[in-house]
Design a protein around this motif. Structure first.
Motif, short mmCIF file in Angstrom:
data_model
loop_
_atom_site.label_atom_id
_atom_site.label_comp_id
_atom_site.label_asym_id
_atom_site.label_seq_id
_atom_site.Cartn_x
_atom_site.Cartn_y
_atom_site.Cartn_z
N LYS A 66 15.00 69.96 72.86
CA LYS A 66 13.75 69.70 71.93
C LYS A 66 13.59 68.28 71.98
N ASP A 67 12.11 68.13 71.76
CA ASP A 67 11.58 66.73 71.61
C ASP A 67 11.65 66.44 70.06
N VAL A 68 11.58 65.37 69.62
CA VAL A 68 11.56 64.90 68.39
C VAL A 68 10.58 65.70 67.13
N LYS A 69 9.47 65.82 67.91
CA LYS A 69 8.36 66.71 66.95
C LYS A 69 8.84 67.99 66.72
N GLU A 70 9.41 68.80 67.73
CA GLU A 70 9.74 70.11 67.51
C GLU A 70 10.96 69.96 66.59
N TRP A 71 11.76 69.31 66.75
CA TRP A 71 12.95 69.13 65.89
C TRP A 71 12.70 68.83 64.37
N ALA A 72 11.56 67.81 64.18
CA ALA A 72 11.08 67.46 62.96
C ALA A 72 10.38 68.83 62.31
N ASN A 73 9.76 69.49 63.31
CA ASN A 73 8.87 70.66 62.39
C ASN A 73 9.74 71.77 62.14
N GLY A 74 11.01 71.94 63.06
CA GLY A 74 12.01 72.77 62.77
C GLY A 74 12.77 72.37 61.32
N MET A 75 12.93 71.22 61.20
CA MET A 75 13.59 70.82 59.67
C MET A 75 12.68 71.00 58.62
N ILE A 76 11.32 70.68 58.60
CA ILE A 76 10.21 71.00 57.76
C ILE A 76 10.06 72.30 57.58
N THR A 77 9.94 73.29 58.47
CA THR A 77 9.98 74.66 58.34
C THR A 77 10.99 74.99 57.46
N ASN A 78 12.48 74.55 57.76
CA ASN A 78 13.51 75.16 56.92
C ASN A 78 13.59 74.43 55.61
N GLY A 79 12.89 73.53 55.44
CA GLY A 79 12.97 72.64 54.14
C GLY A 79 13.32 73.63 52.75
N PRO A 80 12.30 74.65 52.47
CA PRO A 80 12.64 75.42 51.39
C PRO A 80 13.80 76.11 51.41
N GLN A 81 14.47 76.47 52.48
CA GLN A 81 15.71 76.98 52.53
C GLN A 81 16.85 75.95 52.19
N LYS A 82 16.66 74.82 52.80
CA LYS A 82 17.97 73.80 52.55
C LYS A 82 17.59 73.14 51.36
N TRP A 83 16.80 72.68 50.75
CA TRP A 83 16.14 71.86 49.56
C TRP A 83 15.40 72.57 48.65
N PRO A 84 16.00 73.37 47.84
CA PRO A 84 15.30 74.16 46.76
C PRO A 84 14.31 73.35 46.04
N GLY A 85 12.92 73.86 45.84
CA GLY A 85 11.94 73.03 45.20
C GLY A 85 11.03 72.05 46.18
N PHE A 86 11.61 72.52 47.64
CA PHE A 86 10.92 71.72 48.46
C PHE A 86 9.38 71.52 48.59
N SER A 87 8.86 70.22 48.62
CA SER A 87 7.49 69.98 48.65
C SER A 87 7.27 68.87 49.63
N LEU A 88 6.50 69.04 50.86
CA LEU A 88 6.21 68.11 51.66
C LEU A 88 5.30 67.14 51.31
N ILE A 89 5.59 65.60 51.14
CA ILE A 89 4.67 64.73 50.77
C ILE A 89 3.91 64.05 51.91
N ASN A 90 4.56 63.63 52.91
CA ASN A 90 3.99 63.05 53.90
C ASN A 90 4.75 63.34 55.28
N THR A 91 4.16 63.01 56.37
CA THR A 91 4.74 63.10 57.74
C THR A 91 3.90 62.43 58.84
N LYS A 92 4.87 61.56 59.51
CA LYS A 92 4.05 60.50 60.40
C LYS A 92 5.06 60.26 61.63
N ASP A 93 4.25 60.00 62.79
CA ASP A 93 5.01 59.43 63.92
C ASP A 93 5.32 57.93 63.64
N THR A 94 6.56 57.62 64.03
CA THR A 94 6.78 56.23 63.92
C THR A 94 7.68 55.93 65.30
#
Length: 135
Positions: A66-94
């Motif tokens: 996987k490239d880093v963007k795929e990995w990040a997208n997977g973590m963000i998609t699974n955010g609500p299961q991993k961190w209850p109350g998950f709310s994405l504020i920002n995402t950016k390439d760096t």
């Protein structure tokens, strides 16, 4: 082998040549190794009041093609299961030490079930995945 050296501006540099990273952290913070195995290496840096932390995780076979963007997208998609109350504020390439990386910032509940503001930076170098988590 890991080394620690203090720099003049009250930061200490932790370097681990084997895991392939170094990080500057405030010299009055403590360093705690959470896990040190072939499958994962996790080190936490804590301020004297233990109110927040910076965690560095090295996962040797994380990338699995996987490239880093795929990995990040997977973590963000699974955010609500991993961190209850998950709310994405920002995402950016760096970049992380000139390696393409993705930073995402969110609010979610951690281990103490308290809503926390977090920033996560993900990078992939070779077969290793690197996570820097600032809570």
């Amino acid at each position: 082998s890991p080394s620690v050296q203090t720099t003049s501006n009250k930061f200490t540099t932790y370097t681990d040549q084997i895991k392939g990273f170094s990080i500057d952290y405030p010299s009055d913070w403590s360093k705690q190794t959470i896990s040190s195995s072939q499958n994962q290496y996790i080190i936490m840096f804590l301020p004297p009041d233990q109110g927040c932390s910076i965690t560095v995780s090295v996962l040797p076979s994380q990338s699995s093609g996987k490239d880093v963007k795929e990995w990040a997208n997977g973590m963000i998609t699974n955010g609500p299961q991993k961190w209850p109350g998950f709310s994405l504020i920002n995402t950016k390439d760096t970049n992380l030490a000139e390696i393409p990386a993705v930073m995402f910032e969110f609010i979610g509940k951690g281990k103490q079930n308290v809503l926390t503001h977090s920033k996560v930076i993900l990078a992939v170098k070779g077969d290793s995945g690197y996570i820097i988590d600032d809570r």
